[in-house]
Design a protein around this motif. Structure first.
Motif, short mmCIF file in Angstrom:
data_model
loop_
_atom_site.label_atom_id
_atom_site.label_comp_id
_atom_site.label_asym_id
_atom_site.label_seq_id
_atom_site.Cartn_x
_atom_site.Cartn_y
_atom_site.Cartn_z
N VAL A 1 0.84 -1.19 0.00
CA VAL A 1 0.00 0.00 0.00
C VAL A 1 0.88 1.24 0.00
CG1 VAL A 1 -1.65 1.40 1.31
CG2 VAL A 1 -1.98 -1.07 1.15
N ILE A 2 0.54 2.19 -0.86
CA ILE A 2 1.17 3.51 -0.86
C ILE A 2 0.10 4.53 -0.52
CG2 ILE A 2 2.38 5.26 -2.23
CD1 ILE A 2 3.45 2.99 -4.00
N ILE A 3 0.35 5.32 0.52
CA ILE A 3 -0.57 6.39 0.93
C ILE A 3 0.06 7.71 0.51
CG2 ILE A 3 -1.86 7.42 2.83
CD1 ILE A 3 -1.00 4.86 4.47
N VAL A 4 -0.72 8.54 -0.16
CA VAL A 4 -0.25 9.85 -0.59
C VAL A 4 -1.22 10.91 -0.05
CG1 VAL A 4 0.25 11.37 -2.53
CG2 VAL A 4 0.78 8.92 -2.70
N THR A 5 -0.69 11.93 0.62
CA THR A 5 -1.54 13.03 1.07
C THR A 5 -1.06 14.35 0.49
OG1 THR A 5 -0.26 13.20 3.15
CG2 THR A 5 -2.31 11.94 3.21
N LEU A 6 -2.03 15.17 0.09
CA LEU A 6 -1.77 16.52 -0.42
C LEU A 6 -2.35 17.49 0.60
CD1 LEU A 6 -2.59 14.48 -2.90
CD2 LEU A 6 -2.39 16.53 -4.28
#
Length: 356
Positions: A24-29
């Protein structure tokens, strides 16, 4: 016999649940509004000299009279690949709602909620204090199957505290950190650039965060990777709408690069889910408040999220009434990896829209 057969089928179904996702890759902006995500550039802000430098060139880059075209221009990967192969949640005009649970509406409380599933009232500042709550990253890193396979990269230098790097054992590379992990020429170049090319907006440039994370992904092959970008929020606070739009557009490109890499690497191909989210929204009703957020700013609790991966149905933009919350992300990450996340608190449940 029929009962035994049904029981066997049920067991096989449960045993095989979410086993397609192994990474899993989590990306937050940080602080990217749902308004831009679903409608593209805002005409009032774009045409206001107070907020947009070089209105014509910015409009040439990001404007279209059609809202669907505007959002595709702003975030082309989100509105092509993710829309066609994954799910995008939070278009409030269509009844799709995602909200924060914490009462504060700013960054540390938001990231705590994303990563722990628990909107803790005691997490009430952005101070550099170690988080007493256990994040899903720490939870997974303590599991034998994920030990040493969890990492985080951030532009904002509070993340080592949010994740509680010392207690959790999770590797966190953040602003001002020079990496000595992958021992590649890329890493050496990025370290040099971090020291010699200071950011005028955030603690470091988002591109340093991304390429440090990408180098780590290529060489160390973690099972769980969290990348936290910051420039969307910093440019918004400064009232720089042009830069805010460019930051969102650039991060969309980074996510595309992550997905392309994963789909061409044997460890990650058809085994990786990317979850994209934000920590808070921004003001909307009063355009002068788009630069701000917090408990006194209307609309900042309204957020959005998206996901793409082998266990997420290709339902595209959610266009029906429902309600999801930020505190459901942590349990969703764990469930995708075949785990039940627990940290001693009442946390949000996994998001059915993301896990088919």
């Amino acid at each position: 016999m029929k009962i035994k057969t049904l029981a066997l089928l049920l067991c096989l179904s449960l045993a095989g649940y979410a086993q397609n996702t192994e990474n899993v890759i989590i990306v937050t902006l940080d602080g990217l509004r749902w308004q831009e995500v679903f409608q593209g550039a805002d005409s009032e802000l774009l045409n206001d000299e107070k907020y947009t430098e070089s209105i014509k060139s910015t409009a040439d880059k990001f404007w279209s009279d059609d809202a669907n075209q505007r959002r595709e221009i702003l975030m082309p990967f989100l509105w092509s690949t993710v829309k066609n192969e994954g799910i995008i949640i939070g278009n409030r005009k269509l009844g799709s709602k995602v909200d924060i649970k914490n009462i504060y509406g700013f960054s540390y409380p938001g990231y705590n909620e994303i990563l722990t599933g628990y909107p803790d009232k005691e997490v009430d500042s952005n101070d550099k204090k170690n988080n007493k709550n256990v994040t899903v990253l720490e939870f997974l890193n303590k599991k034998p199957a994920f030990k040493g396979q969890v990492a985080a990269f951030s532009t904002w230098d509070v993340f080592p505290y949010i994740i509680n790097e010392e207690r959790s054992g999770v590797y966190v590379n953040t602003a001002h950190d020079l990496s000595e992990v992958t021992h590649t020429k890329t890493e050496a170049l990025l370290n040099d650039m971090e020291q010699t090319v200071p950011s005028l907006a955030s603690a470091r440039h988002d591109y340093i965060t991304f390429y440090q994370a990408f180098d780590y992904l290529e060489t160390k092959k973690p099972k769980v990777l969290y990348i936290a970008f910051d420039e969307t929020d910093e440019f918004a606070h400064e009232g720089k709408y042009r830069e805010y739009l460019y930051a969102a557009n650039t991060i969309d490109t980074y996510i595309s690069k992550l997905w392309d890499f994963c789909q061409n690497d044997p460890q990650y191909k058809n085994k990786t889910t990317i979850i994209i989210a934000t920590d808070h929204g921004r003001g909307d009703a009063d355009k002068s408040q788009w630069t701000s957020h917090g408990d006194k700013v209307k609309d900042c609790g309204s957020i959005w999220m998206a996901a793409i991966g082998p266990d997420t149905a290709a339902n595209g933009e959610v266009d029906f009434e429902h309600q999801n919350h930020q505190n459901e992300i942590a349990a969703t990450v764990a469930k995708l990896l075949g785990q039940k996340f627990e940290n001693g608190h009442e946390i949000g449940k996994p998001i059915d829209l993301i896990i088919k």
